[in-house]
Design an enzyme around this catalytic site. Structure first.
Site, PDB file in Angstrom:
ATOM      1  N   ASP A 132       0.828  -1.284   0.112  1.00 29.55           N
ATOM      2  CA  ASP A 132       0.001   0.225  -0.009  1.00 29.55           C
ATOM      3  C   ASP A 132       0.899   1.387   0.006  1.00 29.55           C
ATOM      4  O   ASP A 132       0.474   2.450   0.450  1.00 29.55           O
ATOM      5  CB  ASP A 132      -0.863  -0.131   1.080  1.00 29.55           C
ATOM      6  CG  ASP A 132      -2.359  -0.896   1.053  1.00 29.55           C
ATOM      7  OD1 ASP A 132      -2.623  -1.389  -0.026  1.00 29.55           O
ATOM      8  OD2 ASP A 132      -3.039  -0.925   2.020  1.00 29.55           O
ATOM      9  N   ASP A 285      -7.028  -7.276  14.070  1.00 28.58           N
ATOM     10  CA  ASP A 285      -6.633  -8.651  14.460  1.00 28.58           C
ATOM     11  C   ASP A 285      -7.581  -9.210  15.628  1.00 28.58           C
ATOM     12  O   ASP A 285      -7.865 -10.187  15.750  1.00 28.58           O
ATOM     13  CB  ASP A 285      -5.025  -8.793  14.764  1.00 28.58           C
ATOM     14  CG  ASP A 285      -4.541  -7.596  15.625  1.00 28.58           C
ATOM     15  OD1 ASP A 285      -5.347  -6.612  16.103  1.00 28.58           O
ATOM     16  OD2 ASP A 285      -3.340  -7.270  15.635  1.00 28.58           O
TER      17      ASP A 285
END
Length: 531
Positions: A132, A285
């Site tokens: 990214d 996460d």
């Protein structure tokens, strides 16, 4: 007339000090003392909560070390074999390795090289570099590194997106959509600074193969730069407790813990059943782990499976990381508390553990207690001697809690006292971040990628550029106004205790003043020379 005028001016002439003293005495007894006493009781209650949680963890980890069987004995496990000529590589499942990156100039070669050197059949492994980066020079460097490994026969894919939507969660989610991923059963995630050993997959994958109810196998983090500076030593102590105690206890007693975002391997079917990656918080996460846990999936932590990584060694990077790690869990707790409480697939005991111990005490109360008690309430109680703080709450319980926290890193036991002082300073940032998460304030979804230095500091560069920084920019980077403000406040409280107090709290307060000051002046962590 002159006499009357003189008398009027004498009556109404301002005596600021006297007025403040009168006002203080006027409001102290009916307002300040009761309010501060309530705050003391609340802090003592939080202290007991943290103490009981740490004591529970300590007892369980001792039992685990003494009586629990090793993971290879608790679960089915069989080593992967290369000599099965009949099946060939078909005995090895297809594994996807995802490496999310964002302008990782200093470490991209390390992570890609470590992933490409994993001991696994080349035709059963797909390495996915999810880049990214916004710097086109760095993007070109990463792509060329991927092509270099591809020329050696490694099945490596360089993937980019049009936007950074969802940040890391968005990149991981997008990576799973590619057609070639459909053949993969498991996905292992390594952040850009992580360096797995070649045997990582051979150690972890058999647990997933032979135990279909396990969704995640998490490895322990170790750190290549833990000795770089005092800041990294402090982080190592905190993270070692997290891995050697919190993760181990959660795995052994509940088969649940928070995924650490990297250094772990997931069953892709479990990710899909849990609803996939979600970017509603900055702890994607933990979000995935909780949702998968509520679906009945089990997690396994392997303390002897270790992956090396890099700790943030600049205070700025560490502060941003701690904001994300404190704000995200608080925000996720707010969003998921009712869903956890009403879930019917897990036991009441497990729900209580997740809501109370995993979230409420560790992610919220621990921050609030540390900051408000040691940095606000205890110092204020010195200025208001009518308020009594029992020594068991101010001294004895905190000492036991500190001792229990030290078990993760015995080599740093001599730094324990300074670690406590530093954690008190950081509790200000963590408490602020937790409030932002609970209230969903404007910085709730702030995501700043943790800066990695790699080998940057070991390279002797031209330091002449360090003079190009303006004084304003230098002070903005180094000076922390809030920390210096607390240093002044604690110094005043310490001086008052030295002059009038009876409990000798000034010793602690002056040491805390010293710590707040060196952090406030920016003399903590690595100072990176500008080029």
């Amino acid at each position: 007339m002159a006499a009357n005028s003189f008398t009027s001016e004498s009556v109404y002439s301002p005596d600021i000090g006297g007025q403040i003293s009168v006002l203080w005495e006027f409001i102290k007894a009916p307002l300040i003392v009761p309010l501060l006493t309530i705050c003391v009781y609340i802090c003592l209650a939080m202290s007991i909560m943290v103490f009981m949680e740490r004591l529970y963890m300590g007892i369980v980890i001792v039992l685990v070390k003494l009586f629990w069987k090793k993971p290879e004995k608790r679960y089915k496990w069989e080593a992967m074999r290369d000599d099965d000529l009949e099946d060939g590589n078909a005995a090895f499942p297809m594994v996807l390795v995802q490496i999310p990156m964002f302008n990782e100039k200093e470490v991209y070669k390390i992570s890609i090289g470590a992933a490409c050197n994993l001991s696994w059949p080349a035709d059963r492994l797909v390495i996915q570099v999810l880049d990214d980066s916004t710097d086109f020079t760095i993007k070109d460097m990463i792509e060329r590194e991927c092509l270099r490994w591809a020329s050696k026969g490694v099945n490596i894919r360089y993937q980019i997106r049009e936007t950074r939507g969802g940040y890391k969660a968005g990149a991981l989610k997008e990576g799973l959509k590619h057609d070639y991923v459909k053949e993969c059963e498991y996905v292992v995630i390594f952040d850009a600074d992580f360096r797995p050993e070649p045997e990582f997959l051979r150690r972890a994958v058999p647990f997933l193969i032979h135990n279909p109810d396990i969704a995640l196998v998490q490895a322990r983090w170790r750190f290549v730069n833990s000795n770089e500076c005092l800041l990294t030593r402090m982080q190592e102590m905190s993270l070692d407790y997290h891995f050697t105690v919190e993760q181990e206890v959660g795995s052994a007693t509940h088969a649940f813990f928070g995924f650490n975002g990297t250094g772990g391997i997931w069953r892709i079917a479990a990710i899909n059943e849990a609803g996939g990656w979600n970017d509603r918080t900055t702890v994607e996460d933990m979000d995935l782990a909780v949702r998968a846990g509520l679906k009945g999936w089990k997690f396994l932590y392997l303390g002897d499976l270790q992956v090396y990584s890099e700790l943030p060694s600049t205070f700025k990077a560490f502060r941003f990381q701690q904001h994300r790690w404190s704000c995200g869990p608080a925000n996720l707790f707010k969003k998921m508390m009712m869903g956890i409480a009403t879930n019917k697939k897990v036991t009441l005991y497990k729900k209580f553990y997740v809501i109370y111990s995993f979230f409420f005490v560790r992610k919220i109360i621990a921050h609030f207690f540390t900051f408000f008690f040691y940095c606000v309430v205890l110092p204020l109680s010195i200025l208001v001697p009518e308020v009594y703080v029992p020594k068991w709450g101010a001294i004895y319980l905190p000492c036991i809690i500190t001792a229990l926290n030290s078990v993760g890193t015995p080599r740093s036991f001599h730094l324990l006292f300074y670690w406590v002082l530093f954690e008190n300073v950081m509790s200000f940032h963590r408490t602020k971040a937790a409030f932002i998460g609970l209230l969903e304030a404007k910085r709730v979804n702030e995501w700043v990628v943790t800066e990695k230095l790699g080998d940057k500091l070991s390279i002797k560069g031209n330091k002449s550029g360090s003079n190009k920084k303006s004084l304003r920019k230098l002070l903005g980077d180094r000076i922390q106004v809030h920390e210096l403000g607390f240093a002044v406040f604690l110094f005043v409280c310490g001086c008052y205790d030295f002059a009038y107090g009876k409990n000798n709290y000034f010793i602690y307060l002056f040491l805390q003043v010293f710590t707040f000051t060196i952090v406030g002046l920016g003399y903590v962590g690595t100072i990176v020379p500008t080029s």
